[in-house]
Motif scaffolding. Structure first.
Motif, PDB file in Angstrom:
ATOM      1  N   SER A  16      -6.318 163.471 122.329  1.00  0.00           N
ATOM      2  CA  SER A  16      -7.743 163.090 122.328  1.00  0.00           C
ATOM      3  C   SER A  16      -8.569 163.873 122.892  1.00  0.00           C
ATOM      4  N   ARG A  75      -8.489 167.508 122.527  1.00  0.00           N
ATOM      5  CA  ARG A  75      -8.837 168.541 121.450  1.00  0.00           C
ATOM      6  C   ARG A  75      -9.638 167.961 120.106  1.00  0.00           C
ATOM      7  N   ASN A  76      -9.196 166.544 120.017  1.00  0.00           N
ATOM      8  CA  ASN A  76      -9.883 166.031 118.833  1.00  0.00           C
ATOM      9  C   ASN A  76     -11.458 165.742 118.837  1.00  0.00           C
ATOM     10  N   ARG A  77     -11.979 166.149 120.194  1.00  0.00           N
ATOM     11  CA  ARG A  77     -13.510 165.944 120.454  1.00  0.00           C
ATOM     12  C   ARG A  77     -14.212 167.205 119.758  1.00  0.00           C
ATOM     13  N   MET A 116     -15.343 170.127 117.134  1.00  0.00           N
ATOM     14  CA  MET A 116     -16.016 169.895 115.883  1.00  0.00           C
ATOM     15  C   MET A 116     -15.045 169.608 114.389  1.00  0.00           C
ATOM     16  N   PRO A 150     -11.588 169.395 114.031  1.00  0.00           N
ATOM     17  CA  PRO A 150     -11.054 167.924 114.017  1.00  0.00           C
ATOM     18  C   PRO A 150     -11.728 166.711 114.019  1.00  0.00           C
ATOM     19  N   ASN A 151     -13.275 166.697 114.583  1.00  0.00           N
ATOM     20  CA  ASN A 151     -14.038 165.550 114.281  1.00  0.00           C
ATOM     21  C   ASN A 151     -14.323 165.258 112.765  1.00  0.00           C
ATOM     22  N   ILE A 152     -14.481 166.499 112.286  1.00  0.00           N
ATOM     23  CA  ILE A 152     -15.011 166.269 110.861  1.00  0.00           C
ATOM     24  C   ILE A 152     -13.602 165.715 109.905  1.00  0.00           C
ATOM     25  N   ASN A 177     -11.167 164.100 111.084  1.00  0.00           N
ATOM     26  CA  ASN A 177     -11.076 162.550 111.539  1.00  0.00           C
ATOM     27  C   ASN A 177     -11.887 161.596 110.607  1.00  0.00           C
ATOM     28  N   ALA A 178     -13.242 162.274 110.481  1.00  0.00           N
ATOM     29  CA  ALA A 178     -14.380 161.482 109.956  1.00  0.00           C
ATOM     30  C   ALA A 178     -13.982 161.180 108.344  1.00  0.00           C
ATOM     31  N   PHE A 182     -20.529 161.128 110.270  1.00  0.00           N
ATOM     32  CA  PHE A 182     -20.236 162.132 111.241  1.00  0.00           C
ATOM     33  C   PHE A 182     -21.575 162.865 111.457  1.00  0.00           C
TER      34      PHE A 182
END
Length: 266
Positions: free
Chosen positions: A177, A179-181, A183, A185-187, A189-190, A197
């Motif tokens: 959780s 490192r998933n914040r 950019m 990983p966020n993209i 995951n989106a 996003f």
């Protein structure tokens, strides 16, 4: 033997197996707050804000070099808690340097950041001789650590370099959780969850429209490879290498990046 601090981080997870492959099993030590559990790595659990007891590494082999990765590195958090970042990053660096001096290690690689440069230079690329100008407490703390590293290592004749690493991108577990914040990983995951996003824009003085920040994204595997190459060079004869290849490195710094800026929007 090679000693790595903070080997449980994003870069360390790619660096440690590579070092084991390069130097052999049980010739790589990771010192961090939690074990890495990587085959062939000797884990030592220790809080580097505390002085290092020499008995922590009674292994029968001398430690020839250190790669210092351990640091607090969240830019936005450093704006809220600058005192924490200065204290942690400077204390961990001075503690591991004190160990390096006591045991006369041959080389010391200090992991720094490309954020020590003035941010306006990203469009045109940055060289080791570019103007410095860290814009947040995290980057300022790393520039201070660069000075401490060079000062102590020069005094005690330890081969050293400040590796200025740009924007690291690597493999992140879905369960991670923290490192998933970031950019990338966020993209990802989106895309996986088919959810929107948000990309934040910044206003510039040169133009009326807003632009997104420019970054130099480099994969952690490439960073790990660069650090191993630096270690191998410094373990032989860093001074002659610099002379023979025409480098100057007055600041004892090496950039680790692609040399190409990419906007967040792109």
């Amino acid at each position: 033997m090679i000693l790595v601090t903070g080997g449980n981080g994003l870069i360390g997870q790619d660096l440690l197996p590579l070092l084991v492959s390069e130097y052999g099993e049980n010739k790589v030590i990771n010192i961090s707050r939690t074990p890495s559990n990587i085959p062939g790595v000797i884990d030592r659990v220790h809080d580097l804000t505390q002085p290092i007891d020499d008995g922590l590494f009674e292994l029968g082999w001398p430690i020839t070099g250190i790669i210092h990765l351990a640091a607090a590195h969240n830019v936005f958090d450093s704006l809220k808690r600058p005192d924490y970042y200065y204290q942690l990053n400077i204390t961990t660096t001075t503690n591991i340097l004190a160990y390096a001096v006591r045991h006369k290690v041959k080389f010391f690689i200090n992991a720094s950041t490309g954020m020590v440069y003035q941010s306006r230079l990203m469009d045109s690329g940055m060289a080791e001789e570019s103007d410095l100008g860290p814009s947040n407490p995290y980057a300022r703390s790393k520039l201070i650590c660069e000075g401490i590293t060079s000062n102590i290592c020069q005094t005690h004749k330890i081969n050293h370099v400040n590796a200025r690493i740009f924007n690291a991108v690597g493999t992140v577990s879905p369960a991670d959780s923290v490192r998933n914040r970031f950019m990338i990983p966020n993209i990802i995951n989106a895309i996986r969850s088919q959810t929107p996003f948000e990309v934040y824009k910044i206003a510039t003085k040169k133009q009326n429209n807003s632009v997104t920040t420019i970054r130099d994204y480099i994969h952690t595997e490439d960073i790990a490879n660069a650090l191993v190459k630096l270690a191998n060079v410094m373990n032989v004869d860093f001074g002659n290498y610099i002379t023979n290849h025409g480098f100057t490195f007055e600041r004892h710094a090496v950039n680790i990046g692609t040399g190409k800026g990419t906007s967040v929007l792109d």
